[in-house]
Each structure stands twice: as structure tokens, then as C-alpha cells.
Design a protein around this motif. Structure first.
Motif, short mmCIF file in Angstrom:
data_model
loop_
_atom_site.label_atom_id
_atom_site.label_comp_id
_atom_site.label_asym_id
_atom_site.label_seq_id
_atom_site.Cartn_x
_atom_site.Cartn_y
_atom_site.Cartn_z
N THR A 16 3.97 1.10 5.05
CA THR A 16 2.78 0.37 4.60
C THR A 16 3.02 -0.38 3.29
O THR A 16 2.22 -1.23 2.90
CB THR A 16 1.56 1.30 4.40
OG1 THR A 16 1.89 2.28 3.41
CG2 THR A 16 1.17 1.99 5.69
N VAL A 20 8.96 6.21 4.98
CA VAL A 20 8.83 6.54 6.40
C VAL A 20 7.82 5.64 7.11
O VAL A 20 8.03 5.22 8.24
CB VAL A 20 8.42 8.02 6.56
CG1 VAL A 20 8.03 8.33 8.00
CG2 VAL A 20 9.57 8.93 6.14
N CYS A 21 6.71 5.33 6.43
CA CYS A 21 5.59 4.73 7.16
C CYS A 21 5.56 3.20 7.12
O CYS A 21 4.99 2.57 8.00
CB CYS A 21 4.27 5.29 6.66
SG CYS A 21 3.74 4.65 5.07
N LEU A 28 10.62 -2.10 14.58
CA LEU A 28 9.38 -1.58 13.98
C LEU A 28 9.37 -0.06 13.80
O LEU A 28 8.34 0.50 13.42
CB LEU A 28 8.17 -1.97 14.84
CG LEU A 28 7.79 -3.46 14.87
CD1 LEU A 28 6.55 -3.66 15.73
CD2 LEU A 28 7.56 -4.02 13.48
N VAL A 29 10.52 0.60 14.03
CA VAL A 29 10.47 2.08 13.94
C VAL A 29 10.12 2.56 12.54
O VAL A 29 9.65 3.68 12.38
CB VAL A 29 11.77 2.77 14.43
CG1 VAL A 29 11.95 2.60 15.92
CG2 VAL A 29 12.96 2.26 13.66
N LEU A 49 4.89 2.58 10.87
CA LEU A 49 4.05 3.41 11.74
C LEU A 49 2.64 2.85 11.83
O LEU A 49 2.13 2.27 10.87
CB LEU A 49 4.01 4.84 11.21
CG LEU A 49 5.36 5.56 11.17
CD1 LEU A 49 5.20 6.94 10.55
CD2 LEU A 49 5.98 5.66 12.55
N CYS A 50 2.04 3.03 13.00
CA CYS A 50 0.63 2.71 13.20
C CYS A 50 0.01 3.90 13.89
O CYS A 50 0.58 4.43 14.84
CB CYS A 50 0.48 1.46 14.07
SG CYS A 50 -1.24 1.16 14.56
N ARG A 51 -1.13 4.36 13.41
CA ARG A 51 -1.77 5.54 14.00
C ARG A 51 -2.97 5.14 14.85
O ARG A 51 -3.57 5.99 15.48
CB ARG A 51 -2.20 6.48 12.88
CG ARG A 51 -2.65 7.87 13.31
CD ARG A 51 -1.61 8.66 14.06
NE ARG A 51 -1.85 10.10 14.00
CZ ARG A 51 -1.24 10.99 14.78
NH1 ARG A 51 -0.35 10.59 15.68
NH2 ARG A 51 -1.50 12.28 14.66
N ARG A 93 0.80 -1.23 0.00
CA ARG A 93 0.00 0.00 0.00
C ARG A 93 0.83 1.27 0.00
O ARG A 93 1.82 1.35 0.70
CB ARG A 93 -0.88 0.00 1.26
CG ARG A 93 -1.86 -1.13 1.23
CD ARG A 93 -2.50 -1.38 2.56
NE ARG A 93 -3.34 -2.56 2.42
CZ ARG A 93 -3.63 -3.39 3.40
NH1 ARG A 93 -3.18 -3.17 4.62
NH2 ARG A 93 -4.39 -4.45 3.18
N TYR A 94 0.36 2.24 -0.75
CA TYR A 94 0.98 3.56 -0.70
C TYR A 94 0.57 4.27 0.58
O TYR A 94 -0.62 4.42 0.86
CB TYR A 94 0.53 4.40 -1.92
CG TYR A 94 0.95 5.85 -1.82
CD1 TYR A 94 2.24 6.23 -2.17
CD2 TYR A 94 0.08 6.82 -1.34
CE1 TYR A 94 2.65 7.55 -2.06
CE2 TYR A 94 0.47 8.14 -1.23
CZ TYR A 94 1.76 8.50 -1.59
OH TYR A 94 2.16 9.80 -1.46
N GLY A 95 1.57 4.72 1.34
CA GLY A 95 1.26 5.48 2.55
C GLY A 95 1.94 6.82 2.59
O GLY A 95 1.39 7.79 3.08
N CYS A 96 3.18 6.89 2.08
CA CYS A 96 3.88 8.19 2.14
C CYS A 96 4.81 8.43 0.97
O CYS A 96 5.14 9.58 0.69
CB CYS A 96 4.64 8.32 3.46
SG CYS A 96 6.10 7.26 3.59
N GLY A 97 5.31 7.39 0.31
CA GLY A 97 6.23 7.59 -0.80
C GLY A 97 7.61 8.07 -0.39
O GLY A 97 8.43 8.42 -1.24
N GLU A 98 7.87 8.07 0.92
CA GLU A 98 9.17 8.55 1.41
C GLU A 98 9.95 7.47 2.14
O GLU A 98 11.03 7.74 2.67
CB GLU A 98 8.97 9.69 2.42
CG GLU A 98 8.26 10.90 1.91
CD GLU A 98 7.94 11.86 3.06
OE1 GLU A 98 8.54 11.75 4.15
OE2 GLU A 98 7.06 12.71 2.87
#
Lengths: 776, 172
Positions: free
Chosen positions: B66, B63-64, B149-150, B153-155, B56-61
């Protein structure tokens, strides 16, 4: 009253109160859930919004020729292409706010950086991006206002012609001036909070298409009822627009307003081709709605024994450039400004101010969470000033059932906040010792009162439709949207409890404005309360209708039946044999006797009204109360705050699914820790400072400890079976709890969020220099 | 999919864009030929071309997390990996952990039992990253799991139930 007494008031349940793994969990651990972006249709185009790069400007030229000429581009639309280019959001129902329209696409004027100006559709995502770059817009920059103080100054540039004050709510009771003058002690403070990003991991996304003359959008949204607004924009009858909400990859209020919907709608309707739109994370950071920054001034008077006699509260919220839901957010702030405390004389003003910042709107907590820092800081200052313990001063002032709120409403459910406070503190155990020189430890608490359900003058309602199928399985249809908190699953548990269908025999169809009975959106911690009650009543009514058929088959009175395990049996077993029928047999018997096994039910919340001139009347149906407690260590060399232990306890009335309740509390607390300590969507002169997700610091797995949870079940909520809502409440307590713990550790009270190392060092410097007065 | 031309078709000439070329990706044990532009990311190819909605696309950087997949067994961000870099290598997505009848992997069972998903968007990345950790370390401590897991990310969950699930699996 003891916990045991309270819990005995909750009638025993078989399915409710357990934590089964539902359909949604199974799909999620398999990775097989199809989110809004996971939808492809033949010939699908890709949409892209062209946004303003400046915060305040007149558009003097707009040329789409080059963009339209790019091979692969199918449509470039501007304001002139929007049939009715205005969104009118009267968030308080027109009770008190200015009426300001928001264009779908900017028409001659932009008011914030990121405002949509044009929209593009192309055969690939990359061409859509290139075309968006080729849309040539000339901006003549205009002066703007970027904080609430300058927006309210005389002669400030106007964001909208009608003025910069969107709404100002007033709630007054008693004689505040007199009570403050007569108080033994008065404390005061000013508290400032920041812009915050929702940062759901699923960016705004969706697919739209036209079929049978109907525009259908399948999007990540909390509110399918936006279908009506989309119909207005396109000049279509409501019946020609259908919105389907996919299961969301997080919402937190950020998908309560429309996001991709109007742009997808325009492109799909104009091109007659399916269109997908996914906002970049960076686009989402810059242009999606944010949590309101608040400036809150509190002044609290009390007797020598700590009894609060008066409180004056002034709240200013930065609404950004358009109204969105600001009137309701600032109303919730006003209604909750005094927290879970009895305040006999209160004067509250809560004002939403337009600026040229990105619009603020709904975000888990919705105004009622920012004020917790205000009222809890005041309680800690009172305790310090009077030499009382923090628990003592709170216990002296906690609301109890039957008390009046400053709006004149009487609380008609129990207030178990004291119990949550003792349990939260109990979970922390012995206070920790500093880990080394230069380190100080402290313990803090934060109590809150958070509403669940919509503001009462909306006369809220939700519908649900249940059908016992011929094979004895159960079908639920509800317009509820599922944000990941188990909104759909909880409804299944409630229906299973009443009708006895096993959970794996229940299918639930949600989030479709054309095919499901309306449930209202998922926001305001309202869906368990509203749709939970709708399903409970629908299930009970359906059972009442079919029970006589079962009673006849079993030869017992209809009131002496048990529906459980997919069967119906007499509650009193008279013989040795298991005399029962299956739900399939019951459905067949109903069919033979022309008794319908499908049932639609609408549940209505209690009604009431609020008078904005007197500030008196009804506000919210009920509240959820809770307390968080934390131990922190402050490094006085670096200003770094380390959270050592964190505990949270809320009275949820009754836990429909205890694991999901824990999950809401743990997740809410973690979001609150980010808000308290690291997250800052800083906007300087209208420009967002965090351009990348890497520079917006939401908590990762290493940042904070596990959140310990305890649940009180008082049985007195207004949700189904005595439940109270728990979606929003647990984010509210956190910043106040951490501020309280830092105050305890270092002796100075942080009053600005987030509590970064730089700010903590500045506080320590002020204390050392003797320039900081704690309570004036 | 990024790049020009209709999906599955021969690329159209458009401006100065480069043409697609075929590569073979081994995804969840099956070889797949896909046409990609050199700048196409593994995420876009897996999600849009091959229909793997568990990436899944989450940030494209980067970072996240997904878009996490295993590349020859190691977790990588699909958004920062070019599809051409994965040519000839083994790509495993969450779905690749399941048996032919969609039997859950024991780690998935632990996530299910512990309520470790809420919105579920981060779940594939969480499971793949922690599986790699456990395969490398055997029985990591809770702190080691947090460290691993850093980048995921989970929100929603506050991480506690995710850590509980991973610990339970590691202890099996």
C-alpha cells in the motif's frame, strides 16, 4: 418457476440496476480519499497502547515514572486514570448471556496476550513507542485455558469469576432422538475451524481532539454509535462525544467493536491536544479481534430417498477472553445451523466459551459461515452413502417459501437456491482432466442460507435525511459508514431513482454521530436493507410532498408525474413540446409556497421476539441464498490443492448496482478461499504464532483463479425495491465447496480448516491405512 | 514523522537520538527540501511531512504494497526505503500520474470503469506496480500481471476486476 417469471416481478428502474462510477470510486482511483490516518491537526500528539505480553496474569506492579520522564512524553495513563473503566457489551441485548465487563485498561489482571494495560501520548510516534517500552509492569503469571474443551473441563481455571460459559443457545423442534433412531441412514461428522484475521489493508487508526467542550474522534470504524460508550467511559453526556467515520480501508467486522476509540478518547480528553493513533500491523495481528474457531458436531438422519428427517448439531465457539459480540455470533450459528434445508426434527446447541485467547468477535459471515462446512459436509456424506448425486440430495431437501425453520418461523420470501446451484455448476463447464500422474481432480458445490439484517429482537431502525437544494441538487445525510462496498453510493442511486436528480447532482454526507441521522452501524449485511429502505421511503415521502407543487405548475394530477434527468414532466405527453420543469424551478416554487424540500424519515424493520428457554421465536428478517461450485486438482505427492475454476451465484433479489454486487461476491469468495486453504491465525497457549503480516497468508493475485459470477434477481428481498443483502453471504460457501471438491477428487472428506497440504497428506495416509471411517 | 522534535522545527535533544538533516526529494516533478533522521522511511516523509495521503502505511514489512511509489520509475515499498536513499532521485506517487487539472491517467480510467477499487486502500500501489509492468512489457498476459502483483495485496475485490482493468489498459 423460470427466471423470466421471477425477473418480471421486479419493476423496471432507470438508475437502479446500472453501475455508474460514483464519487467514492473517483476519489479512490485518484488516491485523494482521506482515510482515518490521513488527518493532521496543529500540535497533534501520537498515541500508543502498552499491551500485555502474557495471556493470563495478575499485575503486581505498574510503574510509569520512567515513561513519564522521557522528553516529549505528554501523558501516560493507566486504569486509575479512566473515569469509568468498564465496557459492558451485552451483544444479545441481555437475552441469555453472562454479564462480564471488559476494562478499557487492565486493572490488576490481564486475560489475553495483547490486552491494553496503559496508553501513552508523545510528540512523535517514535517517542511514544519508546515511552511504551519504558512502562514497567510486573506480571505474576496465572494458569490459563486456551481451547474450548479445556475451558469447559471440571476445575478449569476461570477466565472470569462467573464461569467460562458465556452463553449457550438452544433451538429444538420435533423429536430428534426418535427420528434419528427411525432413520434409514445416519451420517455424522466433527468439523473444526480456525482463528482468522480480518487483514483489512488499513490498520486501525484515527485522530481525536477536543473543541467547544466536545470530544471528536475521526476514526476507521463501522459503528459511530460507539459514541455513547465512549461518553460513559469518560463520564460525559452523550451529547459531548462525536464520532466521525472516515471512509474505511476495509472493515469486514473487525471494526465493528471499538478499536482505537477509547484510547484516543482518554488521551485527547486528558491532554486537551489532538492525538493520532495508528496500530502497527503487527499489533493489529496480535491484539485485534478474530473470527471464532468452531468445533461443530453434526449428526443427520435421512430416509432412503435422501429426505432429511432429523439433525442434531452441537457448536462450541472460542470467544476468547471477553464477550465482545460472541453471544450474537453463536446465535447466528444456531439459527443457520441447518442451512437452506428442511429439517423437521432439529436439536441445536451453540455455546460461546471464554478462553485466554485474543477475543473473537464479528467477522464477515458472523457464525452463519462456519456452519456451512458442517451442513454441506453432511449433505455430501448423505449423497455418497445413498448413491445419490450431490445436487439430487440437495434438491430433495431445499427449503421453499412457506416452510418452517427449526425456530418455528415461516419463510415468507422465495428460496431460489436450486437455481443458484444449477447456474453455478453451469459456469464451470466440462470437468477438467488431471494435469499429470499423481494428480486427481474433483468438483464440489456448497449452498448456503445467510441472514441479512440484525437479529429481530433488536427492533432495528435507520434514519435518513434528504434535502432538495435551491439549485435543484440533492443532499443526503445518513449515519451510514462506508466500508468500501458502496454503502453510500447505493443510497445515492436509490434517491436518484425516486427523485430524478442526476447522480452528479447528489452529495451524500455520512458517518457523523452528531450531524447525521442515525443509521445503526454497517454490519450484519444490514445497511442496504435498513438505510436503503430509509432513503427509499424518505425519497418517496419527499416526492409526495413536492409533487403537488409540480403538478400545479404543469397542470396535471400529482400522480401523473415523472421525475428523471433533473426534471419533472407529465408521464403522458399530450402535446409536441417538452413540457417540463427543472428540479431547481420546483425547489423555488416550493420555497414560495412554504413547502419544505427537506425530509427526515425513519424506517423500522419488522419486530419480533425470541424465547431463549424454548428456542422458539423470531431470529432474522430474511436470508440470502446462494451456491458456489469449484474444480480442484489435488497433488497426491505433496497434498497441494490447486483451485482450477471457481463460480458463485447468489439471489440478491434485485441488484442495485450490478458491478458492486459482483465485487462483493468476488471479494467474499476470495476471502473464503483464504479461509479454506491458507489462513490460520494460530494461537499456541495464548501466544499468536503469526507475528508478521508475511506469515499470515491472505490470498495474493496469483493464488487463485478469477471468481466467475452469476446473479439471480428474484425480486423478493425485503431491502429496497426487492433487494437482498450481499455483503456477508458470499464468504460462507467457500470452505464447504472446496472440501466438497477435494472429497470428490480423493474420496476423503477434509473436516478441519485450513485444508493445508500437510492435512491433505494426512487424510490420504489415513485412507491408505484404512483408519478413516467416512460415515459411521 | 519519525524522529524527534516538532514537525518542521529544529530537533530537540532527547536521549541519544541523532539529529535531523536536510535532503532534497524530487516528488511528482517538484523538488522538496525535508529534514529527516537517517532512519526515517520514505513512507513517513511522504505521508506525514509532505502530506501525500496516496502513500499509505499497511504493514511496515514490505508485504502489502500500500506504500508503493516509483523511484526513478521502479516500484519500491516506501516502508522499506529510507528517505535518505531517495535523495536526488525521482519519486512518483499515484498523484503524479495525473495532469495539472487532475485529469485521470488512462490506467486510472480503466480502474474506474471496471470497478477495480472497493475500499481503495490498495489502489495506488496496484496502479503504480501495473503501470511499471506495462511500461516494461508492453502487453503482459493475465498471468504475467498476476505475477507482478504478488507484492500488492487486496482484501476486498478478489483481484478479478483489478486484472480486468490492467488488461484493458494494456490492450489500448
Amino acid at each position: 418457476m423460470t427466471t423470466r417469471d421471477l425477473q418480471s416481478r421486479t419493476e423496471p428502474c432507470k438508475i437502479v440496476g446500472t453501475s455508474p462510477a460514483h464519487h467514492d470510486f473517483v476519489d479512490k482511483v485518484k488516491g485523494s480519499l482521506l482515510y482515518a490516518a490521513d488527518w493532521q491537526l496543529p500540535g497533534m500528539l501520537h498515541g500508543r497502547v502498552v499491551r500485555s505480553p502474557v495471556p493470563s496474569a495478575r499485575i503486581t506492579g505498574l510503574d510509569v515514572t520512567a515513561a513519564r520522564a522521557l522528553p516529549g512524553v505528554v501523558a501516560v495513563l493507566t486504569a486509575a486514570d479512566v473515569p469509568d473503566n468498564q465496557i459492558v457489551e451485552l451483544a444479545s441485548g441481555g437475552l441469555a448471556e453472562l454479564q462480564v465487563t471488559m476494562p478499557v485498561l487492565a486493572d490488576g489482571r490481564v486475560r489475553y496476550m495483547g490486552e491494553p494495560v496503559a496508553v501513552v501520548a508523545a510528540v512523535t510516534q517514535q517517542i511514544a513507542h519508546e515511552a511504551a517500552e519504558l512502562v514497567a509492569v510486573d506480571y505474576e503469571e496465572l494458569p490459563g485455558v486456551f481451547d474450548v474443551s479445556s475451558a469447559r473441563a471440571d476445575g478449569a481455571p476461570r477466565v472470569h469469576d462467573v464461569g467460562n460459559t458465556l452463553v449457550s443457545w438452544q433451538i429444538h423442534s420435533g423429536d430428534v432422538a426418535g427420528a434419528l433412531a427411525a432413520a434409514d441412514v445416519v451420517v455424522e461428522g466433527e468439523y473444526r475451524t480456525q482463528h482468522v484475521e480480518h487483514a483489512y489493508l488499513e490498520p486501525e487508526a484515527g485522530v481525536g481532539w477536543v473543541e467547544n467542550g466536545v470530544l471528536t474522534l475521526r476514526v476507521s470504524t463501522q459503528v459511530i454509535e460507539h459514541a455513547a460508550t465512549i461518553a460513559h467511559i469518560l463520564g460525559l453526556p452523550h451529547s459531548k462525544v462525536r464520532v466521525i467515520a472516515a471512509y474505511l480501508g476495509g472493515g469486514f467486522g473487525g471494526k465493528e467493536d471499538m478499536t482505537v476509540e477509547p484510547y484516543l478518547a482518554l488521551l485527547a480528553w486528558h491532554t486537551r491536544r489532538p492525538v493520532r493513533m495508528i496500530w502497527d500491523r503487527q499489533e493489529s495481528l496480535a491484539a485485534s479481534t478474530k473470527r471464532h474457531p468452531f468445533v461443530m458436531r453434526y449428526r443427520t438422519g435421512a430416509d432412503r430417498d435422501g429426505t432429511i428427517t432429523a439433525q442434531r448439531v452441537e457448536i462450541l465457539g472460542d470467544a476468547g477472553a471477553y464477550p465482545n459480540l460472541s453471544p450474537r455470533v453463536l446465535f447466528a450459528a444456531a439459527a443457520c445451523a441447518c442451512g437452506p434445508y428442511r429439517v423437521p426434527n432439529a436439536s441445536i446447541t451453540s455455546t460461546a466459551v471464554f478462553t485466554n485467547n485474543v477475543p473473537s468477535s464479528a467477522f464477515r459471515g458472523f457464525g452463519a459461515m462456519q456452519v456451512v462446512l458442517g451442513y454441506e459436509s453432511q449433505l455430501d456424506l448423505l449423497a455418497e452413502r445413498l448413491g445419490l448425486s450431490r445436487t439430487e440430495v440437495r434438491e430433495r431437501n431445499f427449503l421453499v417459501k412457506g416452510d418452517l425453520l427449526p425456530t418455528g418461523e415461516r419463510l415468507d420470501t422465495c428460496v431460489e437456491v436450486a437455481q443458484t446451484m444449477h447456474r453455478a455448476l453451469g459456469m464451470l463447464g466440462a470437468p477438467p482432466r488431471p494435469s499429470g500422474p499423481g494428480k486427481l481432480t474433483g468438483r464440489g458445490i456448497g449452498c448456503n442460507r445467510h441472514p441479512y439484517g440484525r437479529t429481530i429482537w433488536f427492533r432495528d431502525r435507520a434514519s435518513a435525511w434528504l434535502s432538495l437544494q435551491a439549485d435543484g441538487t440533492l443532499l443526503i445525510r445518513s449515519g451510514v459508514t462506508d466500508l468500501g462496498a458502496g454503502q453510500a453510493a447505493s443510497l445515492c442511486q436509490i434517491a436518484a431513482e425516486v427523485l430524478g436528480a442526476p447522480l452528479d447532482h447528489i452529495s451524500i454526507y455520512i458517518g457523523d454521530s452528531a450531524l447525521n441521522p442515525p443509521a445503526g452501524g454497517t454490519f450484519a449485511t444490514r445497511q442496504l436493507y435498513m438505510s436503503g429502505n430509509a432513503v427509499l421511503h424518505a425519497a418517496r415521502e419527499l416526492r409526495e410532498r413536492i409533487a403537488p407543487v409540480a403538478a400545479d405548475l404543469l397542470g396535471v394530477p400529482a400522480g401523473e408525474l415523472e421525475f428523471a434527468g433533473g426534471r419533472v414532466r407529465p408521464t403522458r405527453n399530450t402535446g409536441t413540446a417538452d413540457v417540463s420543469i427543472t428540479l431547481a424551478e420546483l425547489a423555488a416554487a416550493c420555497d414560495r409556497r412554504a413547502v419544505s424540500t427537506a425530509h427526515l424519515s425513519t424506517w423500522r424493520a419488522q419486530a419480533g421476539s425470541f424465547d431463549p428457554r424454548t428456542g422458539q421465536g423470531d431470529t432474522f428478517p430474511d436470508y440470502t441464498y446462494g451456491t458456489h461450485a469449484a474444480d480442484v486438482e489435488v497433488d497426491t505427492e505433496t497434498g497441494q490443492v490447486t483451485v482450477l475454476r471457481y463460480a458463485a451465484c447468489h439471489d440478491v433479489g434485485r441488484a442495485i448496482n450490478p458491478m458492486r454486487v459482483q465485487g462483493q461476491i468476488q471479494g467474499g469468495a476470495m476471502q473464503g478461499l483464504g479461509y479454506a486453504l491458507t489462513e490460520d491465525m494460530a494461537i499456541e497457549d495464548g501466544y499468536a504464532q503469526a507475528a508478521l503480516f508475511a506469515s499470515y497468508l491472505i490470498p495474493n493475485a496469483q493464488d487463485f483463479p478469477d471468481v466467475l459470477v452469476d446473479i439471480v434477481e428474484s425480486g423478493e428481498g425485503k431491502g429496497p425495491l426487492g433487494a437482498r443483502g450481499i455483503g456477508e453471504p458470499p464468504i460462507g460457501n467457500v470452505a464447504a465447496t472446496i472440501a466438497s471438491a477435494i472429497h470428490d477428487a480423493v474420496g476423503v472428506r477434509p473436516d478441519r480448516l485450513p485444508m493445508t497440504p500437510e492435512r491433505i497428506l494426512a487424510l490420504l495416509d489415513e485412507r491408505a491405512a484404512g483408519t478413516r471411517e467416512e460415515h459411521r | 514523522v519519525k524522529g524527534d522534535g516538532e514537525v518542521g522545527g529544529v530537533p530537540k535533544a532527547s536521549g541519544d537520538r541523532v539529529t535531523k538533516r536536510p535532503i532534497v526529494l524530487s516528488v511528482n516533478g517538484h523538488d522538496q527540501e525535508v529534514w529527516v533522521v537517517p532512519s526515517g522511511t520514505l513512507l513517513d516523509v511522504l505521508h506525514d511531512e509532505l502530506g501525500l495521503a496516496d502513500v499509505r502505511y499497511g504493514c511496515g514489512e514490505g508485504v502489502c504494497g500500500t506504500c508503493t511509489v516509483l523511484l526513478d520509475g521502479e516500484p519500491v515499498n516506501g516502508c522499506l526505503t529510507l528517505a535518505v536513499q531517495a535523495a536526488g532521485r525521482q519519486v512518483t506517487t499515484l498523484r503524479g500520474l495525473m495532469g495539472p487539472g487532475e485529469e485521470l491517467h488512462p490506467l486510472q480510467e480503466c480502474f474506474l470503469r471496471r470497478g477495480a477499487s472497493q475500499c481503495g486502500f490498495c489502489t495506488p500501489g496496484m496502479i503504480l506496480t501495473s503501470l511499471d509492468l506495462i511500461q516494461r512489457c508492453g502487453r503482459p498476459t493475465r498471468e504475467e500481471i498476476r505475477y507482478a502483483l504478488v507484492g500488492n495485496l487486496c482484501r476486498c475485490t478478489g483481484y478479478t476486476k483489478i486484472l480486468d482493468a490492467i488488461e484493458e489498459y494494456a490492450g489500448q
